[in-house]
Design a protein around this motif. Structure first.
Motif, mmCIF file in Angstrom:
data_model
loop_
_atom_site.group_PDB
_atom_site.id
_atom_site.type_symbol
_atom_site.label_atom_id
_atom_site.label_comp_id
_atom_site.label_asym_id
_atom_site.label_seq_id
_atom_site.Cartn_x
_atom_site.Cartn_y
_atom_site.Cartn_z
ATOM 1 N N CYS A 197 18.642 -7.939 -7.181
ATOM 2 C CA CYS A 197 17.819 -8.731 -6.572
ATOM 3 C C CYS A 197 16.339 -8.171 -6.809
ATOM 4 O O CYS A 197 15.296 -8.735 -7.044
ATOM 5 C CB CYS A 197 17.625 -9.295 -5.291
ATOM 6 N N MET A 198 16.112 -7.023 -6.938
ATOM 7 C CA MET A 198 14.849 -6.027 -6.723
ATOM 8 C C MET A 198 14.336 -6.506 -8.092
ATOM 9 O O MET A 198 12.952 -6.227 -8.002
ATOM 10 C CB MET A 198 15.040 -4.586 -6.663
ATOM 11 N N ILE B 31 21.740 -6.130 -3.099
ATOM 12 C CA ILE B 31 20.373 -6.558 -3.313
ATOM 13 C C ILE B 31 19.613 -5.658 -4.035
ATOM 14 O O ILE B 31 18.813 -5.920 -5.154
ATOM 15 C CB ILE B 31 19.687 -7.067 -1.906
ATOM 16 N N ASP B 32 19.530 -4.201 -3.777
ATOM 17 C CA ASP B 32 18.918 -3.337 -4.768
ATOM 18 C C ASP B 32 19.257 -3.609 -6.208
ATOM 19 O O ASP B 32 18.433 -3.264 -7.065
ATOM 20 C CB ASP B 32 19.315 -1.868 -4.040
ATOM 21 N N ASN B 33 20.579 -3.596 -6.399
ATOM 22 C CA ASN B 33 21.235 -3.760 -7.700
ATOM 23 C C ASN B 33 20.872 -4.968 -8.605
ATOM 24 O O ASN B 33 20.976 -4.969 -9.797
ATOM 25 C CB ASN B 33 22.679 -3.111 -7.653
ATOM 26 N N ARG C 43 22.959 -4.445 1.343
ATOM 27 C CA ARG C 43 21.773 -3.752 0.752
ATOM 28 C C ARG C 43 22.028 -3.420 -0.725
ATOM 29 O O ARG C 43 20.948 -3.332 -1.689
ATOM 30 C CB ARG C 43 21.439 -2.578 1.411
ATOM 31 N N PRO C 44 23.241 -2.583 -0.989
ATOM 32 C CA PRO C 44 23.196 -2.087 -2.368
ATOM 33 C C PRO C 44 23.283 -3.237 -3.399
ATOM 34 O O PRO C 44 22.781 -3.277 -4.742
ATOM 35 C CB PRO C 44 24.460 -1.515 -2.528
ATOM 36 N N ASN D 119 10.805 -7.706 -5.262
ATOM 37 C CA ASN D 119 10.411 -6.321 -4.952
ATOM 38 C C ASN D 119 9.034 -6.322 -4.315
ATOM 39 O O ASN D 119 8.348 -5.240 -3.829
ATOM 40 C CB ASN D 119 10.192 -5.589 -5.984
ATOM 41 N N ASP E 154 10.064 -11.481 -0.931
ATOM 42 C CA ASP E 154 9.984 -10.128 -0.839
ATOM 43 C C ASP E 154 11.422 -9.678 -0.152
ATOM 44 O O ASP E 154 11.632 -10.104 0.886
ATOM 45 C CB ASP E 154 9.181 -9.506 -0.485
ATOM 46 N N ARG F 211 12.584 -6.598 0.159
ATOM 47 C CA ARG F 211 12.813 -5.123 0.499
ATOM 48 C C ARG F 211 13.316 -4.564 1.966
ATOM 49 O O ARG F 211 13.711 -3.421 2.197
ATOM 50 C CB ARG F 211 11.394 -4.349 0.084
ATOM 51 N N THR F 212 13.100 -5.632 2.826
ATOM 52 C CA THR F 212 13.283 -4.877 4.311
ATOM 53 C C THR F 212 14.702 -6.051 4.946
ATOM 54 O O THR F 212 14.532 -7.105 4.209
ATOM 55 C CB THR F 212 12.249 -5.186 5.050
ATOM 56 N N TYR F 213 15.299 -5.258 5.730
ATOM 57 C CA TYR F 213 16.239 -6.214 6.265
ATOM 58 C C TYR F 213 15.960 -7.366 6.899
ATOM 59 O O TYR F 213 16.418 -8.417 6.855
ATOM 60 C CB TYR F 213 16.991 -5.258 7.692
#
Length: 117
Positions: free
Chosen positions: A54-55, A50-52, A47-48, A59, A69, A71-73
């Motif tokens: 890919c977003m 992806i957040d750092n 998750r981190p 997003n 998208d 944003r969710t698992y």
């Protein structure tokens, strides 16, 4: 005679192009052959990443065409194999780069079943 020569040229071109593709795949697979000794956590590792990384594009705002998208698992898990492939081939992320360790973490997470852990 012209047809035989043309066929020979086509076969040679295909073998040259095929060998380039083969080398590319071999290099990609070599990087991904690292053992996965520990379980990789979605929450603390994937998750981190992806957040750092890919977003900016993934997003869900629709500004990037063809950008799933993430944003969710459930959305990540649904294309986990694709995420593994595009990170190992280094096609993604577009901007910035993941370290070999980060790419291997994604590979291991997918190979371990892409769990929500």
């Amino acid at each position: 005679m012209k047809h035989v020569t043309l066929i020979g040229v086509i076969i040679m071109a295909m073998s040259v192009l095929g060998s380039c593709e083969y080398n590319y795949e071999e290099e990609t697979l070599e990087m991904g052959n690292t053992e996965c000794e520990l379980a990789v956590s979605y929450a603390s590792t994937i998750r981190p990443l992806i957040d750092n990384n890919c977003m900016p594009c993934h997003n869900g705002d629709g500004k990037e065409p063809f950008a799933p998208d993430l944003r969710t698992y459930n959305s990540v898990m649904g294309i986990a194999g694709l995420i593994k492939e595009v990170t190992q081939s280094r096609r993604m992320p577009k901007e910035g780069s993941l370290s070999n360790e980060e790419i291997n973490a994604i590979k291991c997470w997918v190979d371990q079943g892409a769990l929500n852990n």
